[in-house]
Design a protein around this motif. Sequence first.
Motif, short mmCIF file in Angstrom:
data_model
loop_
_atom_site.label_atom_id
_atom_site.label_comp_id
_atom_site.label_asym_id
_atom_site.label_seq_id
_atom_site.Cartn_x
_atom_site.Cartn_y
_atom_site.Cartn_z
N GLU A 220 43.34 8.95 123.06
CA GLU A 220 42.54 9.82 122.21
C GLU A 220 41.49 9.02 121.44
N ALA A 221 41.87 7.79 121.03
CA ALA A 221 40.92 6.96 120.30
C ALA A 221 39.71 6.61 121.15
N PHE A 222 39.90 6.47 122.46
CA PHE A 222 38.78 6.18 123.35
C PHE A 222 37.83 7.38 123.44
N TRP A 223 38.40 8.58 123.57
CA TRP A 223 37.57 9.77 123.69
C TRP A 223 36.82 10.08 122.40
N GLN A 224 37.34 9.63 121.27
CA GLN A 224 36.62 9.85 120.01
C GLN A 224 35.32 9.07 119.95
N ARG A 225 35.21 8.00 120.74
CA ARG A 225 34.01 7.17 120.74
C ARG A 225 33.19 7.33 122.03
N GLU A 226 33.81 7.85 123.08
CA GLU A 226 33.17 7.93 124.39
C GLU A 226 32.28 9.17 124.47
N HIS A 227 31.09 8.99 125.05
CA HIS A 227 30.15 10.10 125.21
C HIS A 227 29.74 10.31 126.67
N VAL A 228 29.77 9.27 127.47
CA VAL A 228 29.30 9.37 128.85
C VAL A 228 30.26 10.18 129.70
N TRP A 229 31.55 9.93 129.56
CA TRP A 229 32.52 10.61 130.41
C TRP A 229 32.51 12.12 130.19
N GLY A 230 32.39 12.54 128.95
CA GLY A 230 32.39 13.97 128.68
C GLY A 230 31.23 14.68 129.36
N GLN A 231 30.04 14.08 129.28
CA GLN A 231 28.88 14.68 129.93
C GLN A 231 29.03 14.67 131.45
N ARG A 232 29.54 13.58 131.98
CA ARG A 232 29.72 13.48 133.43
C ARG A 232 30.76 14.48 133.92
N LEU A 233 31.86 14.63 133.18
CA LEU A 233 32.90 15.58 133.56
C LEU A 233 32.37 17.01 133.52
N GLU A 234 31.60 17.33 132.52
CA GLU A 234 31.05 18.68 132.41
C GLU A 234 30.09 18.96 133.57
N ARG A 235 29.28 17.98 133.94
CA ARG A 235 28.34 18.18 135.04
C ARG A 235 29.07 18.39 136.36
N VAL A 236 30.10 17.57 136.62
CA VAL A 236 30.86 17.71 137.86
C VAL A 236 31.60 19.05 137.89
N THR A 237 32.16 19.45 136.76
CA THR A 237 32.90 20.71 136.71
C THR A 237 31.99 21.90 136.98
N LEU A 238 30.83 21.93 136.36
CA LEU A 238 29.93 23.06 136.54
C LEU A 238 29.39 23.11 137.97
N ASP A 239 28.98 21.97 138.51
CA ASP A 239 28.42 21.96 139.86
C ASP A 239 29.45 22.35 140.90
N THR A 240 30.70 21.91 140.72
CA THR A 240 31.74 22.25 141.69
C THR A 240 32.17 23.71 141.55
N SER A 241 32.21 24.22 140.34
CA SER A 241 32.64 25.60 140.12
C SER A 241 31.67 26.60 140.74
N ARG A 242 30.41 26.24 140.84
CA ARG A 242 29.44 27.15 141.45
C ARG A 242 29.73 27.37 142.93
N ARG A 243 30.38 26.41 143.57
CA ARG A 243 30.65 26.50 145.01
C ARG A 243 32.06 26.99 145.30
N ASN A 244 32.92 27.06 144.30
CA ASN A 244 34.30 27.46 144.53
C ASN A 244 34.72 28.38 143.39
N GLU A 245 34.92 29.65 143.70
CA GLU A 245 35.26 30.62 142.67
C GLU A 245 36.65 30.38 142.11
N ALA A 246 37.59 29.97 142.97
CA ALA A 246 38.95 29.73 142.49
C ALA A 246 38.98 28.57 141.51
N ALA A 247 38.22 27.52 141.80
CA ALA A 247 38.20 26.37 140.90
C ALA A 247 37.55 26.70 139.57
#
Length: 697
Positions: A220-247
């Motif tokens: 948790e202490a890492f995520w409190q300071r980390e900014h790149v992973w959150g943006q990258r995870l959100e981008r991957v999640t949104l792009d993949t969800s557009r192609r797969n309704e179940a996901a």
Amino acid sequence: MGLRDDELGAWFAPGDAVPVQGETTWSFLHRVAVCYGLEAGELLAWGWWQWVNPVTQSRGRRPDGDVLLNVMAQAQVAAWAGVPVAHLARALPSWTAGPASLGERARADRGWARWRVGAQAWGPVSFGCRLCAARRSGRSQRVWRYGQRWNRVCSRHGRWLLDVDDGHDLEYLDVGGCQELAAAQARWPRVARRAVSTGAEPGAVFAVARAVVCGWWQQEAFWQREHVWGQRLERVTLDTSRRNEAAAQWPAAWWQLVARDAVVFPEVVAVAAALVDPALRLLVSDERPLVRRSRRHDRFMTALGDRLERGWLKEVEWPERPSALQTWMRGVARELRSPSRSASPHSGIWWVPAAHQPAEVGAGLRLLATTPPVAFRGHAGVAGWRAELYVPRRVGRGAGLKAVSEERFWEGLGHARRYVVRHGHLAVPHAGAPQDGFDLGRWLANLRAASAGLPPEFVRALAELDVWWNPPWPISWQRAWHRARAHALAHGLVSGDDNLAGMSRWLERWLRQQIAEYSRLAAEQQQLLAQLGLTAAEIDRFHACPARRRSVLHGLEAAHDYAARHGHLAVSQPTSHDGFALGKWLNQVRHRQRAATQPTRLGRRLTAPDTWWNPPWPLDWQRYYWAARHHLHGLPEGVVWWTGAPDEDQARQWLHAQQASWHLLQPGQQELVSGAARGGVARCRFSSGASAHERDT
């Protein structure tokens, strides 16, 4: 050596099944059957081959299974697909292993086949890119291939290929918006070559780096300071969800597990490059993390944080907190001290303990899901993918394995009981030498790693020997506490009034570390320290002790006062000035100044009272120089002799010694001696311009 597109064009024909580089033989058979409007089960039902280990549908599914064929069966598959056998041998990793695994049946007149768990021999099994397969064969078909975790990015189509049998229906993640993943995959071959040049296996280096980064992912202490992973995870999640309704309906916890390896992949490659960099390994070569947080640890973490563009990394990676990175750092130091011990596969620097290995996606999803997820669902139609054949699995209740496990535990408990009688605890080093032919340290380490699943009777038996056999803090801390307790029993409890005087160096340093971090220790650790006499009240008394280590301002004040009284700062380490350990403090400042690449701010402030406060030659020589200078020119006004200063005869002998060894002196020493001798009191001139006759007389 892989297949090239120009080679494929020589024999490619519409309707043929073109192999994908790294594809499993079982996957290729499915695609061959589709070319004939069949399924793999129907193709094999014709009785072309005999099976060494036939299986039925009552056994569990194994998507990582593969089929090994003899020469006759391989020739038949090549004829069905219209692909030369030589090309299949180069494209399918398991193809050449077929004849060797079938023994005398390898060149039989009839086709023979054997099931094999391919992941054990050729690496993890992942999905292949359907678009790449369609580009080769003209059909969009599901492909299974052997793909290492550092080779999962399809750069052409922007996809991260996922493992099979992970408990979900996704074949890939859309990472087209994360170009850094493809760049990291392109950098990996250079890292692998560097690993080989240092004597390491690239796969082991990647496994350690992945364990390190995935460990940060869980903090948790890492995520409190980390900014790149959150943006990258959100981008991957949104792009993949557009192609797969179940996901798109997945909870956030599922995405954090499924997309973890893709999101952290650039950092994994960067950490792997750092771990095989000899320059960075030098920073941890003499690490001593069991006693205190050393300056070299800070230097290594600072350098690693700079490479990852995360300057705050040292704030979350502490030597007192067990992690894969700390295990690697201890392994580096251990390898330098005793290379033969590090040769063991369970103690080398590229070994990841079970406690630090990342959780796999399939196991994690099974824990998160309310119902067991379906790994692979059937698809209707000829072009679908249904695994009709299964790899056999072990059946039975496992009573034999349980009995063997219990027998080994009670055997190990006997060794543990003898160790407790001898030493009084079970804080055994992980890499200790085996006693009586039994590696007790490794046995206990394995039990601690699997403590959550141990039977209650096992836990009770170990707790009867040592209540703290599995503490929630590092076992190294517990081992140091036992050593401190032995000292307290022999010499009395720790007192804060005496400034920890009279203790061995390692114990003083360890106790000072506990005092500095007392507020961050667990309540149980504070209770254990109280048994040594180090209570909160004693810590307050320690801080109130006038002889304790003072601040930099106190040191500067004492240094200026000493230089004004005696004319220099060439003091020996035991020297004290008005109750302040000036010699010890100056010695530490000199070490820091010499380790720095440029003059420090504190060093510049010490240059004012004495230009030669940190000479490149021994301090004894510098003290004799000041004594000789004062004897030649007389003491300056207000300056008095210091305790133990050389007398006039000793100074004269020292000057003659410099005359005899003039050619061995450094230029700075020659300049100082010449300046002192030019006062007219010396009988001979000590300068580089003096003649040989003058120096001899």
